[in-house]
Design an enzyme around this catalytic site. Structure first.
Site, mmCIF file in Angstrom:
data_model
loop_
_atom_site.group_PDB
_atom_site.id
_atom_site.type_symbol
_atom_site.label_atom_id
_atom_site.label_comp_id
_atom_site.label_asym_id
_atom_site.label_seq_id
_atom_site.Cartn_x
_atom_site.Cartn_y
_atom_site.Cartn_z
ATOM 1 N N SER A 843 0.923 -1.172 0.060
ATOM 2 C CA SER A 843 -0.180 -0.128 -0.046
ATOM 3 C C SER A 843 0.858 1.308 0.148
ATOM 4 C CB SER A 843 -1.018 -0.077 1.316
ATOM 5 O OG SER A 843 -0.380 0.338 2.398
ATOM 6 N N HIS A 844 0.217 2.259 -0.386
ATOM 7 C CA HIS A 844 1.021 3.828 -0.706
ATOM 8 C C HIS A 844 0.013 4.615 0.122
ATOM 9 C CE1 HIS A 844 2.642 7.231 -1.508
ATOM 10 N NE2 HIS A 844 3.691 6.914 -2.228
#
Length: 994
Positions: A843-844
């Protein structure tokens, strides 16, 4: 008088008597067809009777999942089938060579090169058949594959050549040939699809379906050559006894012996003179061939196409080199103004400038290549300025040429076709270089660049182009210069909206070609979704995009269709499908859109030259620039002024693009496309060469696809220890700190760290500003890993992707809650880790400026992790201090363990886990490739006992490296100063745990 008649009849009688046998040539086709079918299908029957279970088995499945064998399995591996096949192919070779010779005889014409080339293609194709027939893949895999690829590749020019040069008097034969060509190449698409299903996804039964398509190709191939019986029906093959013929001649000419002797002596006396004359004739013919119309046109066409490729290379590199600066400034940098160099054609509004360029094309041709020399400069700013100057000159030179030729419809269509062919060539080259262009200014020798070769070829092409233009068009160009430097528009009466509609249409079309069709993988990434049904992958389906573009260019010559309202509606509907539908339905829309957009190019170029060049090209390029910025602002809204109005609204950009293209079509439909006779001859030649060029590019693209298909499934680095090494890295869009493409060095460090799973952040490069690239293709193929691209460019994120040595069972692409700041992305995948399902999240999350966004995003990630019943590894960009705020949401609410809670130096990247035994943790410096380090953790799968999801707390007892097995350690090469700037830092060594 009577004596002469008597002698003549005697000669005829003797000639007839010398004929031993005569047979109609169509029997060559009959024999070739019968032997060909017997060779393959008798081998199939024998192989099934003797080794059925062995020939239906492949690397993944056997009977009953697979129940029909492939051609290679039948013909290559087992006795006696293999021997029968080889004997029958040897017997078939005689009629085969005879068929090629006879077809050459009926198609050859004086001063025509095509039949000779076609015959050579047929010979090489036949010999290559012997290569894969008599050398099996088990004996020499490379030679077998090269021979097979050569045979398949040459099938296209052989079949198309038969269609092009066969005698035109037999319409039935040509009709059969066209149908068989469509069947043959139409079958390649589903055959490739099922091969990928088998090879990449190991789908049971897929290879059986593939085998049916493969056998159908054999049937179509042999049937195609069987059609030659219609051409040979009027031919007769005779075997003559030469001794009888000579005997007859001696008796007939009995009274003229002295004359013959006299002639013989005279011939001996003049031998030297004859030899000299023959040599002179040979040299004359060679010179004549080198400067013949076909060869000369071919040389000029190739040079033009390469220069068009250079144009697209420089145009696509401009935004890429600009992007480096706002990337590091995290906002507007000021260098964005360089985008305005594209409006250089505004100078064509000045008559003296048009005259200067038209009369000094050789100089401007060479100046326009300056952008290719940018790689000589290591400083990013200098490189950007050189590229900007090169793009300005290339745009000015290209549009100036269009204006020069606007009164000659034939030459203008030549320019348009070649310009578009250069775009398709750029796609093929980028496919061969894993979406990088090898002569971009971000490339050099160390990262796979071929800049010097590209520049050298550009100079050669420029000189060839100058010679070709001066030889072919000199008289016409003089008149064009005189007319166009008067400053008068092509047509005297125009409404204001007409030129604006045309300018808007051309600018929008240029944007569409650049944003969607400057790389064959872009459309596939627009519509991607998670495993197992990801939709079309760039390999092999990027080749279908190239085919669609080629079809559009062929269709572009039909003015009535491409300017019709129904065709425009089809373009709009296909664009909507591409944007709103995922996976295959969206891709079908994208393919139709590719056909539509490319089909408009020639008529738009013709239309845009009808108006005053200064204001028309200024408006067109400004619209192109505005659309370029707008499509970036849809994702960069947090960093640009007024970005909130375009936030996540690529649909607005596409609507404006299609609306302006519609305005351009409306005006282009009134354009005059009348040709003079000379122009008709010119345009026929360039259309023929264009089709040949398209056919060659399609074949090359399929060869590239074949070469790039994976040969074996990925394997983890340490299966004996049941080890999984995972990492997270923010890769800064594949540009290193000095503005060089970083894929090669990324590959090296990932391989040397022995990472089985890695999450890559800031990895969506399928936009104009990133060059429409895809770094996951190169990394996945070179490292032999599975790849999940993550949410595509239509989802408006900066991108996250995952590479894995373990099979991806399923994955979901998430857009995390982002009410204020930039949109955050995540991949939730389930991997098959040594037979046990393990979940991984990459994830970012959002930026520091948006705390509520980050809280909501972390809460959503914790929910996903908490609900999973599998062992779990989180690899993400969280933006928080350890033991503070969102850290507890991630770990406690998600029921996850921090890999090392004592590491208090973190801010962005985190690794947390559950249900696996953690053995090691390390932080590795970025080595100048980005601004963020690599974090890596080592985990062992708990396969020896049942995993209890309710028992997730882990111990944190540290141990020394000597206490851990060598196979579980991090590589020693990164200790101390490390390699290439990569070394263990913060702790200056890895940490290990019990």
């Amino acid at each position: 008088m009577s004596t002469s008649k008597e002698d003549s009849s005697t000669a005829n009688a003797i000639a007839a008597d010398s004929i031993i046998i005569k047979v109609n040539a169509r029997w060559i086709s009959y024999i070739h067809t019968i032997l060909g079918y017997v060779a393959f299908f008798s081998t199939l029957i024998i192989a099934c009777l003797t080794h059925y279970h062995q020939i239906v088995k492949n690397e993944h499945w056997g009977y009953p999942e697979e129940w029909f064998p492939s051609v290679s399995a039948v013909t290559g591996d087992w006795y006696p089938a293999r021997s029968v096949f080889q004997i029958m192919i040897a017997v078939t070779s005689g009629p085969r060579f005879a068929l090629i010779f006879l077809f050459y005889m009926i198609s050859n014409k004086p001063d025509h090169l095509y039949p000779k080339i076609h015959a050579i293609v047929g010979l090489i194709r036949t010999i290559s058949c012997g290569g894969w027939t008599y050398i099996t893949s088990t004996e020499d895999h490379d030679i077998h594959d090269v021979s097979m690829i050569t045979y398949v590749v040459l099938t296209l020019p052989w079949m198309l050549g038969c269609l092009a040069i066969a005698p035109p008097n037999n319409k039935q034969a040509q009709s059969y040939r066209r149908r068989l060509v469509l069947l043959f190449f139409g079958t390649l698409v589903p055959m490739t699809y099922f091969f990928v299903r088998h090879k990449v996804y190991a789908v049971p039964g897929a290879y059986t379906i593939y085998a049916f398509f493969e056998w159908s190709l054999i049937a179509y191939d042999i049937a195609f050559d069987a059609v030659s019986l219609y051409d040979f029906n009027s031919l007769e093959i005779r075997v003559i006894d030469v001794t009888r013929q000579q005997s007859g001649n001696n008796s007939f000419f009995n009274g003229t012996t002295s004359t013959i002797s006299s002639d013989t002596e005279k011939a001996k006396t003049n031998t030297a003179t004859t030899t000299t004359t023959n040599n002179n004739i040979t040299l004359y013919n060679l010179e004549k061939f080198m400067y013949s119309g076909f060869w000369y046109n071919l040389r000029g066409f190739i040079a033009d196409t390469y220069l068009a490729f250079v144009y697209w290379t420089m145009l696509t590199s401009l935004a890429l080199t600009i992007w480096y600066f706002p990337l590091w400034h995290m906002g507007i940098s000021g260098f964005e103004v360089c985008l305005l160099v594209t409006i250089s054609p505004v100078l064509l509004g000045i008559p003296s400038v048009r005259y200067l360029i038209a009369t000094n094309r050789s100089i401007f041709h060479l100046i326009s290549l300056s952008g290719l020399a940018a790689y000589f400069f290591t400083d990013p700013t200098a490189r950007l300025f050189v590229v900007s100057f090169g793009v300005a000159m290339a745009n000015l030179m290209r549009t100036s040429r269009w204006i020069e030729n606007r009164d000659n419809t034939g030459k203008l269509e030549h320019d348009a076709l070649v310009w578009t062919l250069g775009l398709i060539l750029s796609n093929v080259v980028k496919m061969a270089w894993w979406t990088n262009n090898p002569i971009w200014p971000i490339m050099h020798k160390e990262n796979g660049g071929c800049n010097f070769i590209g520049l050298l070829l550009g100079v050669i092409a420029a000189f060839e182009n100058i010679i070709y233009q001066n030889k072919s068009f000199d008289n016409d160009n003089k008149s064009s210069v005189k007319i166009n430097t008067e400053g008068k528009p092509h047509q005297q009466q125009h409404r204001l909206e007409s030129w604006f509609f045309t300018a808007g249409g051309f600018g929008s079309l240029l944007f569409a070609l650049h944003s969607l069709l400057s790389d064959s993988s872009t459309i596939t990434r627009w519509v991607i979704q998670g495993y197992p049904d990801t939709g079309p992958l760039p390999i092999p389906w990027g080749a279908a995009t190239i085919v669609a573009m080629s079809l559009g260019l062929v269709l572009s010559t039909n003015r009535k269709i491409v300017t019709s309202f129904p065709w425009y509606v089809i373009g709009c509907v296909s664009c909507s499908c591409m944007y709103y539908y995922p996976a295959w339905n969206g891709y079908y829309g994208g393919l139709i859109l590719a056909v539509y957009l490319v089909s408009l190019v020639p008529i738009f170029i013709h239309s845009v030259t009808r108006y005053p060049p200064g204001r028309t090209f200024f408006t067109a390029m400004m619209i192109y620039n505005i659309l370029c910025l707008a499509h970036v602002w849809t994702v960069a809204y947090a960093f640009v002024p007024a970005g909130e109005y375009l936030r996540e609204h690529t649909d607005y950009v596409l609507f404006a693009m299609m609306l302006l293209i519609g305005a351009g079509v409306l005006d282009a439909s009134s354009a005059d496309f009348s040709y003079k006779q000379l122009q008709i001859n010119q345009i026929r030649s360039v259309r023929s060469l264009t089709k040949i060029g398209l056919a060659a590019l399609i074949v090359i693209s399929f060869v590239i696809v074949f070469i790039r298909l994976p040969s074996q499934p990925p394997q983890p680095y340490h299966p004996d220890q049941k080890l999984l090494t995972a990492g997270i890295w923010t890769v800064h869009f594949g540009l290193d700190n000095d503005m060089w493409a970083s894929e090669y060095r990324m590959r090296d460090v990932i391989k040397e760290l022995e990472l089985d799973v890695i999450g890559l952040l800031e990895s969506d490069l399928e936009r104009i500003i990133m060059g429409n690239r895809d770094l996951t293709q190169f990394l996945a193929e070179d490292l032999n890993m599975y790849a999940d691209y993550g949410p595509g460019p239509s989802k408006h994120t900066w991108g996250c992707s995952m590479l894995s040595k373990f099979p991806i069972i399923s994955s979901t692409h998430h857009l995390l809650p982002s009410p204020v700041g930039e949109l955050a992305c995540a991949i939730h995948a389930t991997l098959d880790v040594y037979g046990q399902p393990v979940d991984v999240i990459v994830s970012h999350n959002g930026q520091e400026e948006d705390p509520e966004d980050r809280r909501l995003q972390t809460t959503e990630l914790a929910r996903i992790m908490n609900e999973s019943k599998n062992p779990f590894i989180f690899l993400g960009y969280v933006v928080t201090k350890p033991l503070n705020g969102n850290y507890f949401i991630l770990t406690l609410d998600g029921r996850m363990n921090d890999i090392d809670p004592l590491d208090d130096d973190r801010w962005c990247e985190y690794i947390v886990y559950r249900g696996m035994k953690r053995t090691g943790y390390a932080r590795i410096s970025h080595g100048g490739l980005t601004d963020t380090e690599i974090q890596a953790g080592k985990f062992q799968a708990l396969t020896d006992k049942k995993y209890n999801p309710d028992t997730w707390k882990a111990s944190y007892r540290r141990i020394e490296e000597e206490e851990i097995a060598p196979g579980l350690r991090f590589p020693a090469k990164f200790k101390g100063d490390g390699v290439r700037g990569h070394h263990y830092h913060v702790f200056n060594e890895p940490r290990y745990y019990d």
